[in-house]
Scaffold this active site. Sequence first.
Site, short mmCIF file in Angstrom:
data_model
loop_
_atom_site.label_atom_id
_atom_site.label_comp_id
_atom_site.label_asym_id
_atom_site.label_seq_id
_atom_site.Cartn_x
_atom_site.Cartn_y
_atom_site.Cartn_z
N GLY A 38 0.83 -1.20 0.00
CA GLY A 38 0.00 0.00 0.00
C GLY A 38 0.87 1.24 0.00
O GLY A 38 1.95 1.26 -0.60
N CYS A 39 0.40 2.28 0.67
CA CYS A 39 1.10 3.56 0.72
C CYS A 39 2.57 3.39 1.10
O CYS A 39 2.87 2.89 2.18
CB CYS A 39 0.39 4.47 1.71
SG CYS A 39 1.31 5.97 2.11
N PHE A 40 3.49 3.82 0.23
CA PHE A 40 4.90 3.63 0.57
C PHE A 40 5.37 4.55 1.68
O PHE A 40 6.40 4.30 2.30
CB PHE A 40 5.82 3.68 -0.65
CG PHE A 40 5.65 4.82 -1.63
CD1 PHE A 40 5.19 6.06 -1.26
CD2 PHE A 40 5.99 4.62 -2.97
CE1 PHE A 40 5.07 7.10 -2.17
CE2 PHE A 40 5.88 5.65 -3.89
CZ PHE A 40 5.42 6.89 -3.49
N TRP A 41 4.64 5.62 1.98
CA TRP A 41 5.00 6.44 3.15
C TRP A 41 4.92 5.59 4.42
O TRP A 41 5.80 5.65 5.27
CB TRP A 41 4.03 7.61 3.32
CG TRP A 41 3.99 8.60 2.22
CD1 TRP A 41 4.90 8.79 1.21
CD2 TRP A 41 2.95 9.57 2.00
NE1 TRP A 41 4.49 9.81 0.39
CE2 TRP A 41 3.30 10.30 0.85
CE3 TRP A 41 1.77 9.87 2.67
CZ2 TRP A 41 2.50 11.34 0.36
CZ3 TRP A 41 0.97 10.90 2.19
CH2 TRP A 41 1.33 11.62 1.04
N TYR A 184 -3.24 11.43 8.10
CA TYR A 184 -3.53 10.52 6.99
C TYR A 184 -3.64 9.08 7.47
O TYR A 184 -4.60 8.37 7.16
CB TYR A 184 -2.43 10.63 5.92
CG TYR A 184 -2.34 9.41 5.05
CD1 TYR A 184 -3.30 9.14 4.07
CD2 TYR A 184 -1.31 8.48 5.24
CE1 TYR A 184 -3.23 8.00 3.29
CE2 TYR A 184 -1.24 7.33 4.47
CZ TYR A 184 -2.20 7.09 3.50
OH TYR A 184 -2.14 5.95 2.75
#
Length: 200
Positions: A38-41, A184
């Site tokens: 998912g979100c690489f952050w 987020y």
Amino acid sequence: MIRRHLLALVVVAVASIAPTAALAAPAKPTATAVFAGGCFWCMEHDMAGVPGVLKVESGYTGGKLRNPTYQDVLTETTGHYEAVRVTYDPSKLSYAFLLYKYWKLVDPTDDSGQFCDRGPSYRTAVFVKTPEERAAAEKSRADAAKKLKRGKMTTPILDLGPFWPAEAYHRDYAKRNALKYNIYRTGCGRDARLKAVWGG
């Protein structure tokens, strides 16, 4: 007189060699592993906290487009995953344990994205470089599947192709934008979903 001259030459020679020898000392061996979650952050943030991990880079892999940009990947037509490349010290962290940590950071029952991020680029995957890595990843996946509290394991094990580093503004996002990142992450429901999938 000759002896004194020879001694001076030896001292100079040793002094010139010593720094070179120190610089030539072999670097400690490192290893890399690539995961999509998912979100690489979020993956970058969470993987960086694993003891033995030296560096985590956000990027794109799994697609056919060369040098993809974030805007390219957002179209969901390139085949790329948002992914992270983890550099680690194999004397302190085994690949098997890194895999174990990976599963706990993702929802491997969701084959359409992760949490609030939907689309092919947000799917999970383990990317492998060798037959040995594939065998370890498949064993780890089977073990993880037995521990799921709900749902069925859907994460694939894929051969690693080119890994393209993400744009600079994505790197270390959680560290540089802590408030925005936390808003987020909470709003996306990542941690609540992980608790439901894995328990605890």
